[in-house]
Design a protein around this motif. Sequence first.
Motif, short mmCIF file in Angstrom:
data_model
loop_
_atom_site.label_atom_id
_atom_site.label_comp_id
_atom_site.label_asym_id
_atom_site.label_seq_id
_atom_site.Cartn_x
_atom_site.Cartn_y
_atom_site.Cartn_z
N MET A 1 39.28 -26.16 -57.76
CA MET A 1 38.35 -27.37 -58.11
C MET A 1 38.14 -27.56 -59.81
SD MET A 1 34.82 -28.98 -56.51
CE MET A 1 33.19 -29.49 -57.67
N THR A 2 39.06 -28.27 -60.58
CA THR A 2 39.36 -28.03 -62.21
C THR A 2 37.70 -28.26 -62.70
OG1 THR A 2 40.18 -30.78 -62.25
CG2 THR A 2 41.03 -28.37 -61.71
N VAL A 3 37.07 -28.78 -62.00
CA VAL A 3 35.46 -29.18 -62.85
C VAL A 3 34.42 -28.50 -62.24
CG1 VAL A 3 33.87 -31.09 -63.25
CG2 VAL A 3 36.53 -31.92 -63.93
N THR A 4 33.84 -27.97 -62.87
CA THR A 4 32.40 -27.84 -62.04
C THR A 4 31.09 -28.36 -63.18
OG1 THR A 4 33.26 -25.47 -61.39
CG2 THR A 4 31.32 -25.76 -61.39
N LEU A 5 30.65 -28.92 -61.71
CA LEU A 5 29.34 -29.83 -62.91
C LEU A 5 28.41 -28.54 -62.58
CD1 LEU A 5 30.13 -32.87 -61.45
CD2 LEU A 5 30.32 -32.77 -62.88
N MET A 6 26.88 -29.25 -63.98
CA MET A 6 25.87 -28.05 -63.42
C MET A 6 24.90 -28.45 -63.94
SD MET A 6 27.52 -24.84 -65.85
CE MET A 6 28.74 -23.96 -64.83
N ASN A 7 23.72 -28.23 -64.32
CA ASN A 7 22.07 -28.38 -64.69
C ASN A 7 21.16 -26.94 -65.40
OD1 ASN A 7 21.83 -31.21 -64.92
ND2 ASN A 7 21.30 -31.41 -63.02
N PRO A 8 21.82 -26.48 -66.15
CA PRO A 8 21.72 -24.98 -66.78
C PRO A 8 19.68 -25.27 -67.05
CG PRO A 8 22.88 -26.25 -68.48
CD PRO A 8 22.98 -27.88 -67.43
N ARG A 9 19.60 -23.69 -66.45
CA ARG A 9 18.29 -23.48 -67.00
C ARG A 9 17.37 -23.63 -68.08
NH1 ARG A 9 18.17 -18.03 -63.05
NH2 ARG A 9 20.05 -18.01 -64.74
N GLY A 10 16.82 -24.19 -68.75
CA GLY A 10 16.17 -24.61 -69.64
C GLY A 10 16.55 -26.30 -70.71
N LEU A 11 17.18 -26.62 -69.51
CA LEU A 11 17.36 -28.45 -69.86
C LEU A 11 16.63 -29.04 -68.81
CD1 LEU A 11 21.69 -28.69 -70.53
CD2 LEU A 11 19.00 -28.53 -71.93
N PRO A 12 15.99 -30.40 -69.11
CA PRO A 12 15.91 -31.20 -67.87
C PRO A 12 17.36 -31.31 -66.71
CG PRO A 12 15.82 -32.01 -70.06
CD PRO A 12 16.24 -30.97 -70.27
N GLU A 13 16.41 -31.60 -65.74
CA GLU A 13 17.33 -31.83 -64.53
C GLU A 13 17.38 -33.72 -64.09
OE1 GLU A 13 17.66 -30.94 -59.88
OE2 GLU A 13 17.66 -29.44 -60.70
N VAL A 14 18.49 -34.17 -64.23
CA VAL A 14 18.86 -35.51 -64.29
C VAL A 14 18.83 -35.87 -63.02
CG1 VAL A 14 19.37 -37.41 -65.44
CG2 VAL A 14 18.41 -35.49 -66.54
N ASP A 15 18.70 -36.67 -62.54
CA ASP A 15 19.53 -36.79 -60.71
C ASP A 15 20.28 -37.87 -60.98
OD1 ASP A 15 17.23 -35.84 -59.24
OD2 ASP A 15 15.75 -37.74 -59.36
N ALA A 16 20.20 -39.10 -61.35
CA ALA A 16 21.89 -39.77 -61.82
C ALA A 16 22.58 -38.87 -62.96
CB ALA A 16 21.34 -40.86 -63.26
N TYR A 17 22.69 -37.73 -63.04
CA TYR A 17 23.93 -37.01 -63.58
C TYR A 17 23.75 -35.61 -64.13
CZ TYR A 17 21.90 -37.79 -68.41
OH TYR A 17 21.49 -37.79 -69.40
N ARG A 18 24.77 -34.58 -64.37
CA ARG A 18 24.69 -33.06 -64.36
C ARG A 18 24.80 -33.11 -66.04
NH1 ARG A 18 22.40 -33.79 -60.17
NH2 ARG A 18 23.49 -33.30 -58.76
N GLN A 19 24.28 -32.14 -66.65
CA GLN A 19 23.95 -32.21 -67.56
C GLN A 19 25.62 -31.72 -68.27
OE1 GLN A 19 22.18 -32.91 -69.68
NE2 GLN A 19 19.74 -33.43 -68.50
N VAL A 20 26.43 -30.70 -67.00
CA VAL A 20 27.35 -29.87 -68.65
C VAL A 20 28.67 -30.06 -66.90
CG1 VAL A 20 27.93 -27.59 -68.88
CG2 VAL A 20 25.77 -28.16 -69.15
N VAL A 74 35.78 -35.84 -62.55
CA VAL A 74 35.72 -36.54 -63.70
C VAL A 74 34.83 -35.51 -64.94
CG1 VAL A 74 33.97 -38.24 -65.14
CG2 VAL A 74 35.32 -38.41 -63.41
N ALA A 75 35.04 -34.96 -65.80
CA ALA A 75 33.97 -34.45 -67.01
C ALA A 75 33.57 -35.14 -67.55
CB ALA A 75 34.88 -33.12 -67.63
N ARG A 76 33.58 -35.89 -67.57
CA ARG A 76 32.77 -37.02 -68.57
C ARG A 76 32.82 -38.17 -68.26
NH1 ARG A 76 29.59 -36.01 -72.73
NH2 ARG A 76 28.69 -37.85 -74.54
#
Length: 135
Positions: A1-20, A74-76
């Motif tokens: 897989m070329t793109v890994t999506l994540m929600n890092p600890r310390g940032l709000p977790e948003v249901d609609a998308y991943r932060q990074v 998709v990265a962004r």
Amino acid sequence: MTVTLMNPRGLPEVDAYRQVSVATGTKLVLVAGQVAWDAEGTLVGEGDLTAQVEQCYLNVATALAEAGGSFADVARLTVYLVDWTPDKMPQVLAGIGRAAKRLGATPVPPLTGFGVAALAEPGILVEVEATAVLD
């Protein structure tokens, strides 16, 4: 897989998308802003933000497929919304959900949304552009 999506600890977790997203592929795909036009150039969902969001995401998926990719690559995303107000968020999320169901995938890469006064033509309520990375 070329793109890994994540929600890092310390940032709000948003249901609609991943932060990074972390992309490691070698082929960069830039998809121009997609509006709610069907293949014939007819506006889908006149006055209906949910329907237009859905069509935009489906159009992005079509463009990605032509390049050999999918929403998994998709990265962004960048989303432009006419006359944006926060009370429209449920309509946007419903459109994304409907597209995800049709695509069999959840399109949740990092995204930035912008409220704009207008887009290319009257009646267009939303435009979505994508950056993807493929192997």
